[in-house]
Structures are given as structure tokens and as C-alpha cells.
Scaffold this motif. Structure first.
Motif, mmCIF file in Angstrom:
data_model
loop_
_atom_site.group_PDB
_atom_site.id
_atom_site.type_symbol
_atom_site.label_atom_id
_atom_site.label_comp_id
_atom_site.label_asym_id
_atom_site.label_seq_id
_atom_site.Cartn_x
_atom_site.Cartn_y
_atom_site.Cartn_z
ATOM 1 N N PHE A 64 0.849 -1.175 0.000
ATOM 2 C CA PHE A 64 0.000 0.000 0.000
ATOM 3 C C PHE A 64 0.895 1.238 0.000
ATOM 4 O O PHE A 64 1.651 1.484 0.938
ATOM 5 N N ALA A 65 0.826 1.971 -1.083
ATOM 6 C CA ALA A 65 1.767 3.060 -1.341
ATOM 7 C C ALA A 65 1.294 3.808 -2.579
ATOM 8 O O ALA A 65 0.256 3.489 -3.153
ATOM 9 N N THR A 66 2.073 4.810 -2.980
ATOM 10 C CA THR A 66 1.820 5.517 -4.229
ATOM 11 C C THR A 66 2.867 5.093 -5.244
ATOM 12 O O THR A 66 4.055 4.968 -4.914
ATOM 13 N N TYR A 67 2.407 4.874 -6.469
ATOM 14 C CA TYR A 67 3.283 4.388 -7.528
ATOM 15 C C TYR A 67 3.386 5.435 -8.640
ATOM 16 O O TYR A 67 2.377 6.031 -9.033
ATOM 17 N N TYR A 68 4.618 5.646 -9.115
ATOM 18 C CA TYR A 68 4.878 6.624 -10.165
ATOM 19 C C TYR A 68 5.597 5.957 -11.342
ATOM 20 O O TYR A 68 6.490 5.124 -11.143
ATOM 21 N N CYS A 69 5.210 6.363 -12.541
ATOM 22 C CA CYS A 69 5.990 5.985 -13.712
ATOM 23 C C CYS A 69 6.912 7.154 -14.070
ATOM 24 O O CYS A 69 6.670 8.289 -13.668
ATOM 25 N N GLN A 70 7.969 6.850 -14.794
ATOM 26 C CA GLN A 70 8.932 7.866 -15.231
ATOM 27 C C GLN A 70 9.473 7.486 -16.600
ATOM 28 O O GLN A 70 9.920 6.361 -16.795
ATOM 29 N N GLN A 71 9.412 8.424 -17.529
ATOM 30 C CA GLN A 71 9.981 8.152 -18.858
ATOM 31 C C GLN A 71 11.397 8.685 -18.926
ATOM 32 O O GLN A 71 11.724 9.700 -18.298
ATOM 33 N N ALA A 72 12.234 8.001 -19.687
ATOM 34 C CA ALA A 72 13.641 8.389 -19.797
ATOM 35 C C ALA A 72 14.054 8.530 -21.256
ATOM 36 O O ALA A 72 15.234 8.525 -21.569
ATOM 37 N N ASN A 73 13.071 8.676 -22.136
ATOM 38 C CA ASN A 73 13.358 8.662 -23.572
ATOM 39 C C ASN A 73 13.588 10.039 -24.151
ATOM 40 O O ASN A 73 14.319 10.191 -25.131
ATOM 41 N N SER A 74 12.934 11.022 -23.559
ATOM 42 C CA SER A 74 12.893 12.334 -24.177
ATOM 43 C C SER A 74 13.784 13.321 -23.448
ATOM 44 O O SER A 74 13.342 14.040 -22.569
ATOM 45 N N PHE A 75 15.059 13.333 -23.801
ATOM 46 C CA PHE A 75 15.933 14.326 -23.203
ATOM 47 C C PHE A 75 15.621 15.710 -23.776
ATOM 48 O O PHE A 75 15.258 15.827 -24.919
ATOM 49 N N PRO A 76 15.753 16.771 -22.958
ATOM 50 C CA PRO A 76 16.320 16.718 -21.611
ATOM 51 C C PRO A 76 15.317 16.388 -20.519
ATOM 52 O O PRO A 76 15.651 16.473 -19.348
ATOM 53 N N MET A 77 14.101 16.046 -20.867
ATOM 54 C CA MET A 77 13.105 15.810 -19.832
ATOM 55 C C MET A 77 13.127 14.370 -19.330
ATOM 56 O O MET A 77 13.219 13.428 -20.110
ATOM 57 N N LEU A 78 13.034 14.230 -18.031
ATOM 58 C CA LEU A 78 12.800 12.938 -17.393
ATOM 59 C C LEU A 78 11.490 13.095 -16.653
ATOM 60 O O LEU A 78 11.469 13.526 -15.513
ATOM 61 N N THR A 79 10.398 12.745 -17.288
ATOM 62 C CA THR A 79 9.084 13.093 -16.775
ATOM 63 C C THR A 79 8.493 12.003 -15.911
ATOM 64 O O THR A 79 8.539 10.819 -16.274
ATOM 65 N N PHE A 80 7.913 12.412 -14.786
ATOM 66 C CA PHE A 80 7.169 11.498 -13.923
ATOM 67 C C PHE A 80 5.678 11.618 -14.219
ATOM 68 O O PHE A 80 5.182 12.677 -14.610
#
Lengths: 128, 108
Positions: free
Chosen positions: B83-99
Motif C-alpha cells: 500500500f503506497a503511491t506508484y509513479y511511472c517515469q519516462q527516460a526517452n525524451s531528453f532533456p526531460m525525465l518526466t514522472f
């Protein structure tokens, strides 16, 4: 064992500049494929990536905050410093530093940088 | 900029349930996606990288799938410590590392 710890002021006034230091151990920031990043989280809200510095001194910033951020490293001291100018109450957040490394997929191709070790975070409040 | 949209924003489930969380990217990111778990007052923990690879030490009840724009995190049999909060994160689009915006898994 990799550890990171953030340090800096807990309270800053609007328009002031915030300086945060990440002191780490268990790895070298001169090792290829390694980086240290900063991520923040306003109270009750989602994570927001701010900046990342790589072993080769390449630096990346969130485009929306780029004009306000500077990230530097001191490899000899095992420290990474983030400065953020012109602080505003909306910048109130817990600020985390994290170790990043390049991961590879099952075929051996690069699959991006991810944050595998995090500091405990430091809450910074912006208020007059 | 790539936007990451998670759904649902929250889910209520019981111990033993199978839980699936979705993350959608506004444009293709190949398999450059991670999932993190965050418990209250704690730093996030990396669970999955490269969309489907399990980080060392993470229980096998966690799995990830997807590529391109649509991704899922599945917990096969929910445990009390999940039981927690889950986040995804993309690492494809530099310079952004978006959550993503996060998904809170709550006790039913």
C-alpha cells in the motif's frame, strides 16, 4: 553501499536563491554511466524532475525551470550542488537527490537513466 | 514535451488482490520507462526499469509491461507492505525525465 544525503536551508524567503548540497558515498561521479539528479515533491503532490549531472560533467535541466537552475559537482568531495534562483512559495517542496545510472534492456541496448538510490529528502519552505 | 498520464489516480484493493496500474505517454518512448513505489514520508524506490525489468531485490509479484505509449504495472497478489503511491517515469525524451502523476493504492 550507496548513500546520499541532502543538506541546505529549511526556510528561504521569496526572491532568494536556494542552495542545496547532496553528499554521497559508495560510488564515484567520475565513473562512466553514472549521474546524480535532483527531484522535488510539493506537499501532497507528484514528483518533478529538476536536473541531472553526469560523470562527464554533462548537465540536463527541466526546460520549465532551466533559467533558474544550476547543477555542479565536486568529485573530490563527493558532492553535487543545486542552486535555484528567485524562489517563490510554489517552490515549497521536499527536495531529493538521487543516484542515476544507465540501464540496459534484455537485448543489451541502452534503456535510459533511472534513479536507483535516493536521499531521504529535505523539506524547503518558501515564505516571508 | 512528453506527458505521462497515470490511471487510475487511486485504487482501493484488498490483500491478495491483483492490481494493475496504467501509464500512458503522449508520444512513443520505446521501452524507456520505470516504475517507482513511494510510501508516506519516504523517498521513492525503483521497482521496474526498461518497462519490464525487475530491479534487484524487488519481489516477483511486481511486473511491468508495455512499449511505445502504453505501459502497465501489475502487482499479482497485493501484500500489506504494497500500500503506497506508484509513479511511472519516462527516460526517452531528453532533456526531460518526466514522472507521471501517481497512483495511490489504498486498503479497501
Amino acid at each position: 553501499q550507496i548513500t546520499l544525503k541532502e543538506s541546505g536551508p529549511t526556510l528561504v524567503k521569496p526572491t532568494q536563491t536556494l542552495t542545496l548540497t547532496c553528499t554521497f558515498s559508495g560510488f564515484s561521479l567520475s565513473t562512466s554511466g553514472v549521474g546524480v539528479g535532483w527531484i522535488r515533491q510539493p506537499p501532497g503532490k507528484a514528483l518533478e524532475w529538476l536536473a541531472l549531472i553526469y560523470w562527464d560533467d554533462d548537465k540536463r535541466y527541466s526546460p520549465s525551470l532551466k533559467s533558474r537552475l544550476t547543477i555542479t559537482k565536486d568529485t573530490s568531495k563527493n558532492q553535487v550542488v543545486l542552486t535555484m534562483t528567485n524562489m517563490d512559495p510554489v517552490d515549497t517542496a521536499t527536495y531529493y537527490c538521487a543516484h542515476a545510472r544507465r540501464y540496459y534492456d534484455s537485448s543489451g541496448y541502452s534503456a535510459g537513466y533511472y534513479f536507483d538510490y535516493w536521499g531521504q529528502g529535505t523539506l524547503v519552505t518558501v515564505s516571508s | 514535451d512528453i506527458q505521462m498520464t497515470q490511471s487510475p489516480s487511486s485504487v482501493s484493493a484488498s490483500v491478495g488482490d491483483r492490481v494493475t496500474i496504467t501509464c500512458r505517454a503522449s508520444q512513443g518512448i520505446s521501452s524507456w520507462l520505470a516504475w517507482y513505489q513511494q510510501k508516506p514520508g519516504k523517498a521513492p524506490k525503483l521497482l521496474i526499469y526498461a518497462a519490464s525489468s525487475l530491479q534487484s531485490g524487488v519481489p516477483s509479484r511486481f511486473s511491468g509491461s508495455g512499449s511505445g505509449t502504453d505501459f502497465t504495472l501489475t502487482i499479482s497478489s497485493l501484500q500489506p507492505e504494497d500500500f503506497a503511491t506508484y509513479y511511472c517515469q519516462q527516460a526517452n525524451s531528453f532533456p526531460m525525465l518526466t514522472f507521471g502523476g501517481g497512483t495511490k493504492v489504498e486498503i479497501k
